[in-house]
Design an enzyme around this catalytic site. Structure first.
Site, PDB file in Angstrom:
ATOM      1  N   SER A   1       0.867  -1.178   0.000  1.00 44.58           N
ATOM      2  CA  SER A   1       0.000   0.000   0.000  1.00 44.58           C
ATOM      3  C   SER A   1       0.897   1.218   0.000  1.00 44.58           C
ATOM      4  CB  SER A   1      -0.858  -0.047   1.275  1.00 44.58           C
ATOM      5  OG  SER A   1      -1.201   1.232   1.730  1.00 44.58           O
TER       6      SER A   1
ATOM      7  N   TYR B   1      -2.220  -0.652  10.492  1.00 46.14           N
ATOM      8  CA  TYR B   1      -2.277  -0.993   9.059  1.00 46.14           C
ATOM      9  C   TYR B   1      -0.966  -0.618   8.380  1.00 46.14           C
ATOM     10  CZ  TYR B   1      -3.938  -1.278   4.250  1.00 46.14           C
ATOM     11  OH  TYR B   1      -4.080  -1.607   2.926  1.00 46.14           O
TER      12      TYR B   1
HETATM   13  N1  LIG Z   1      -8.632  -0.325  -1.494  1.00 51.77           N
HETATM   14  C1  LIG Z   1      -7.481   0.312  -1.450  1.00 51.77           C
HETATM   15  O1  LIG Z   1      -7.412   1.508  -1.734  1.00 51.77           O
HETATM   16  C2  LIG Z   1      -6.229  -0.431  -1.069  1.00 51.77           C
HETATM   17  C3  LIG Z   1      -5.019   0.257  -1.201  1.00 51.77           C
HETATM   18  C4  LIG Z   1      -3.839  -0.402  -0.889  1.00 51.77           C
HETATM   19  C5  LIG Z   1      -3.865  -1.718  -0.463  1.00 51.77           C
HETATM   20  N2  LIG Z   1      -5.055  -2.348  -0.317  1.00 51.77           N
HETATM   21  C6  LIG Z   1      -4.998  -3.744   0.111  1.00 51.77           C
HETATM   22  O2  LIG Z   1      -5.456  -4.541  -0.964  1.00 51.77           O
HETATM   23  C7  LIG Z   1      -6.132  -5.701  -0.467  1.00 51.77           C
HETATM   24  C8  LIG Z   1      -7.553  -5.710  -0.994  1.00 51.77           C
HETATM   25  O3  LIG Z   1      -8.194  -4.524  -0.541  1.00 51.77           O
HETATM   26  P1  LIG Z   1      -9.705  -4.198  -0.829  1.00 51.77           P
HETATM   27  O4  LIG Z   1      -9.834  -2.743  -0.721  1.00 51.77           O
HETATM   28  O5  LIG Z   1     -10.154  -4.902  -2.056  1.00 51.77           O
HETATM   29  O6  LIG Z   1     -10.385  -4.840   0.468  1.00 51.77           O
HETATM   30  P2  LIG Z   1     -11.801  -5.543   0.670  1.00 51.77           P
HETATM   31  O7  LIG Z   1     -12.783  -5.027  -0.323  1.00 51.77           O
HETATM   32  O8  LIG Z   1     -12.117  -5.408   2.119  1.00 51.77           O
HETATM   33  O9  LIG Z   1     -11.485  -7.079   0.343  1.00 51.77           O
HETATM   34  C9  LIG Z   1     -10.624  -7.792   1.175  1.00 51.77           C
HETATM   35  C10 LIG Z   1     -10.509  -9.220   0.685  1.00 51.77           C
HETATM   36  O10 LIG Z   1      -9.640  -9.909   1.610  1.00 51.77           O
HETATM   37  C11 LIG Z   1     -10.289 -11.076   2.069  1.00 51.77           C
HETATM   38  N3  LIG Z   1      -9.966 -11.334   3.484  1.00 51.77           N
HETATM   39  C12 LIG Z   1     -10.086 -10.483   4.542  1.00 51.77           C
HETATM   40  N4  LIG Z   1      -9.712 -11.110   5.682  1.00 51.77           N
HETATM   41  C13 LIG Z   1      -9.334 -12.373   5.324  1.00 51.77           C
HETATM   42  C14 LIG Z   1      -8.862 -13.502   6.039  1.00 51.77           C
HETATM   43  N5  LIG Z   1      -8.690 -13.489   7.381  1.00 51.77           N
HETATM   44  N6  LIG Z   1      -8.568 -14.633   5.348  1.00 51.77           N
HETATM   45  C15 LIG Z   1      -8.735 -14.675   4.013  1.00 51.77           C
HETATM   46  N7  LIG Z   1      -9.206 -13.654   3.273  1.00 51.77           N
HETATM   47  C16 LIG Z   1      -9.500 -12.511   3.924  1.00 51.77           C
HETATM   48  C17 LIG Z   1     -11.778 -10.831   1.890  1.00 51.77           C
HETATM   49  O11 LIG Z   1     -12.387 -12.084   1.638  1.00 51.77           O
HETATM   50  P3  LIG Z   1     -13.605 -12.718   2.483  1.00 51.77           P
HETATM   51  O12 LIG Z   1     -14.164 -11.653   3.380  1.00 51.77           O
HETATM   52  O13 LIG Z   1     -14.558 -13.143   1.426  1.00 51.77           O
HETATM   53  O14 LIG Z   1     -12.967 -13.852   3.205  1.00 51.77           O
HETATM   54  C18 LIG Z   1     -11.822  -9.937   0.654  1.00 51.77           C
HETATM   55  O15 LIG Z   1     -11.935 -10.701  -0.520  1.00 51.77           O
HETATM   56  C19 LIG Z   1      -6.071  -5.612   1.049  1.00 51.77           C
HETATM   57  O16 LIG Z   1      -4.970  -6.335   1.503  1.00 51.77           O
HETATM   58  C20 LIG Z   1      -5.880  -4.113   1.282  1.00 51.77           C
HETATM   59  O17 LIG Z   1      -5.310  -3.844   2.516  1.00 51.77           O
HETATM   60  C21 LIG Z   1      -6.231  -1.742  -0.613  1.00 51.77           C
END
Ligand SMILES: NC(=O)c1ccc[n+]([C@@H]2O[C@H](COP(=O)([O-])OP(=O)(O)OC[C@H]3O[C@@H](n4cnc5c(N)ncnc54)[C@H](OP(=O)(O)O)[C@@H]3O)[C@@H](O)[C@H]2O)c1
Length: 265
Positions: free
Chosen positions: A146, A159
């Site tokens: 990130s 985080y």
């Molecule tokens: N959105 C952003 O702007 C952004 C920026 C930088 C980095 N990120 C990172 O990119 C990744 C995806 O982000 P997102 O925004 O798409 O988040 P999101 O919409 O909350 O999706 C998170 C995903 O991670 C899975 N997950 C969460 N806890 C888990 C666990 N204990 N075991 C297995 N799977 C788990 C969830 O699957 P289930 O709930 O179906 O199990 C879901 O598919 C994350 O790591 C986040 O920190 C996001």
């Protein structure tokens, strides 16, 4: 057969956390480049609509349950993926979570939830999948970091610690596994609207502030990550390892943080 160095035809990619959000963006980009997919969620049934979309692209798919806070679940997922496909070429370590709070309000449990999921989980998924990659002498591991891997943000202390850790972990694993033909890089997205942060985007004042700080003057859009994930997953990045690639519209440069007066006094 497409001769492009970005072609992933015949390769198999595990993308963790594909029930929604960025995990689906990554998986879709890899599938469009030719990869077959292992999709995961803690609730396998939630993957059905996305799996149907990937199958419609002509890709082989496998959906598996995975909770990255559970070691047995990680090992089972990796074993089932290898049993089904024989070889895993690409891992996108995307599953993650966030709890936004002022640092003084962060609880012991908040810390454990975030660090166990984002940092410990990513390490043990990489370890479980890398065993097979090392046996085959080939692998591309992409850890999702990130902009907080390289910059501090109020309200994101645990985080940011987890994401800074991911950057460091990436370098250590790259050094460990490079000799086995496995590259390990970190793809670090900036700000993308997903389930994890959608309440922020509903606040116009916050959104204006965010956009003002992004040099290209907009938040990330789904396809903005396609090129980076395909590059890091493909032959095109064969001599790149241990690196963090920021895809953030430039926000990590800090260039727009200071308010510069039009005329200096
Ligand atoms: N959105 C952003 O702007 C952004 C920026 C930088 C980095 N990120 C990172 O990119 C990744 C995806 O982000 P997102 O925004 O798409 O988040 P999101 O919409 O909350 O999706 C998170 C995903 O991670 C899975 N997950 C969460 N806890 C888990 C666990 N204990 N075991 C297995 N799977 C788990 C969830 O699957 P289930 O709930 O179906 O199990 C879901 O598919 C994350 O790591 C986040 O920190 C996001």
């Amino acid at each position: 057969m497409n001769e492009s160095i970005f072609d992933l035809t015949g390769q198999v990619a595990i993308v963790t956390g594909t029930s929604r959000g960025l995990g689906q963006y990554f998986a879709r980009a890899l599938a469009k480049a030719g990869a077959d997919l292992v999709l995961t969620s803690r609730k396998r049934e939630t993957l059905a609509p996305f799996e149907a979309e990937m199958k419609a692209l002509g890709r082989r798919t496998l959906t598996l349950e995975l909770d990255v806070r559970n070691h047995e679940s990680i090992q089972k997922m990796a074993a089932d993926a290898v049993a089904a496909f024989g070889q895993i070429h690409i891992l996108v370590n995307n599953a993650g979570c966030n709890i936004r709070k002022p640092a003084l309000d962060v609880t012991w449990d908040d810390w454990n939830t975030i660090l166990d999921t984002n940092l410990r989980g990513s390490f043990f998924v990489a370890q479980a999948v890398a065993r097979g990659m090392i046996e085959k002498g080939y692998g591309r591991i992409i850890n999702i970091g990130s902009v907080t891997s390289v910059a501090g943000y109020a309200g994101l202390a645990p985080y940011g610690a987890s994401r800074g850790g991911i950057r460091q972990l990436t370098m250590s694993l790259a050094d460990d596994w490079g000799k086995f033909g496995v590259t390990v890089n970190c793809l670090a997205p900036g700000w993308f609207r997903t389930e994890q942060n959608k309440v922020l985007y509903e606040n116009k004042e916050w959104l204006d502030y965010l956009v003002d700080r992004i040099p290209v003057k907009r938040p990330g859009q789904p396809h903005d990550l396609d090129g980076a994930v395909v590059f890091l997953a493909s032959e095109a990045s064969r001599y790149v390892t241990g690196q963090t690639l920021l895809v953030d519209g430039g926000i990590s440069t800090g260039a727009t943080r200071a308010t510069v007066p039009a005329k200096s006094a």
